[in-house]
Design an enzyme around this catalytic site. Structure first.
Site, PDB file in Angstrom:
ATOM      1  N   ASP A 192      -5.235  -2.283  81.260  1.00  0.00           N
ATOM      2  CA  ASP A 192      -4.587  -2.509  79.969  1.00  0.00           C
ATOM      3  C   ASP A 192      -5.593  -2.999  78.938  1.00  0.00           C
ATOM      4  O   ASP A 192      -6.612  -3.592  79.278  1.00  0.00           O
ATOM      5  CB  ASP A 192      -3.513  -3.600  80.088  1.00  0.00           C
ATOM      6  CG  ASP A 192      -2.393  -3.193  81.012  1.00  0.00           C
ATOM      7  OD1 ASP A 192      -2.203  -1.990  81.207  1.00  0.00           O
ATOM      8  OD2 ASP A 192      -1.715  -4.104  81.531  1.00  0.00           O
TER       9      ASP A 192
HETATM   10  N1  URA Z   1      -1.859  -3.969  86.339  1.00  0.00           N
HETATM   11  C1  URA Z   1      -1.532  -4.301  85.078  1.00  0.00           C
HETATM   12  O1  URA Z   1      -0.414  -4.715  84.801  1.00  0.00           O
HETATM   13  N2  URA Z   1      -2.470  -4.174  84.131  1.00  0.00           N
HETATM   14  C2  URA Z   1      -3.724  -3.749  84.372  1.00  0.00           C
HETATM   15  O2  URA Z   1      -4.551  -3.671  83.453  1.00  0.00           O
HETATM   16  C3  URA Z   1      -4.035  -3.407  85.702  1.00  0.00           C
HETATM   17  C4  URA Z   1      -3.093  -3.534  86.666  1.00  0.00           C
END
Ligand code: URA
Length: 252
Positions: free
Chosen positions: A109
């Site tokens: 993310d």
């Molecule tokens: N899970 C998430 O919620 N975000 C990420 O960036 C990676 C795994």
């Protein structure tokens, strides 16, 4: 010059991921010397055959394979381009890496930090992202407060999200890496998965950092830093079977 199955040739050339190449073949978009090809194993000679995808010629001579480990900073997105002008992970790379058609293996993310592998090796990308290979991903998580035994058990055994049950996970306390207070190992790559797992138990995730993917560890690479993988790390990524669920989250 010996022949190579078309799927393998497309993937090795780094023109896209294995999944992309398989879809292109399946959808009848790939032609060899003007003839549509629908068999993944159709033999091609990458020196002499003319291969097209959607009518456009592709050069199937494998390019130099490059493997970079990046500690992704917050605010950077893991796509190769962005219509909204947000900074992409390719834009934080030194110029010499920009034209190698590198792409991120799996997503992180925008607000997450940590280990991101960039490569132009489509075969490896496929092995690392396909759920069939059960590749482990380990994260550090910052939440407010702590999990009670029932909440920890739910995370570990699998819980219901809107896109289905999660697979079992390994959850540990992360005492020596503030501000993070938990570690979690999963082997799926659903969108926002870790955040959603904790949210489903009423916890907001304030910080999330990936520290391991299969055998590859982030180590002490600082945020925004980049390094090439060692030949040994590449070998291990390709060959090591996941030991998921045989151990516990590493003591960090
Ligand atoms: N899970 C998430 O919620 N975000 C990420 O960036 C990676 C795994």
């Amino acid at each position: 010059m010996k022949s190579t199955p078309i799927l393998k040739a497309l993937t090795a050339a780094g023109v896209g991921s294995r999944r992309w190449a398989a879809d292109a073949i399946r959808n009848g978009l790939v032609a060899v010397n003007g003839e549509k090809v629908e068999d993944f194993r159709h033999p091609v000679n990458i020196e002499t055959d003319r291969i097209t995808v959607s009518g456009k010629s592709v050069n199937l001579r494998p390019e130099q394979l490059v493997y970079l480990l990046v500690n992704k900073p917050r605010g950077v997105i893991t796509t190769t381009s962005d219509e909204r002008g947000r900074q992409t992970v390719l834009e934080i790379l030194p110029q010499k890496y920009r034209n190698l058609r590198l792409y991120p293996v799996g997503r992180l993310d925008r607000d997450s930090t940590g280990l991101l592998l960039l490569t132009n090796d489509g075969e490896l990308t496929y092995r690392l992202t396909h759920p069939r290979f059960e590749n482990e991903k380990e994260y550090l998580v910052q939440i407010e407060g702590s999990l009670n035994p029932e909440q920890k058990r739910k995370l570990e055994q699998g819980l219901e999200l809107e896109d289905g049950m999660t697979y079992p996970a390994v959850v540990g306390e992360a005492k020596s890496t503030p501000p993070f207070n938990y570690s979690i190992i999963i082997h799926e790559g659903r969108k926002h998965q870790v955040r959603r797992m904790f949210q489903s138990l009423g916890f907001q995730v304030y910080a999330l950092k990936r520290v391991r993917m299969g055998s590859l560890k982030l180590g002490d690479l600082k945020e925004g830093e980049i390094r090439a993988l060692t030949p040994r790390e590449v070998r291990e990524l390709v060959t090591k079977r996941s030991d998921f669920m045989t151990g516990t989250a590493s003591q960090i």
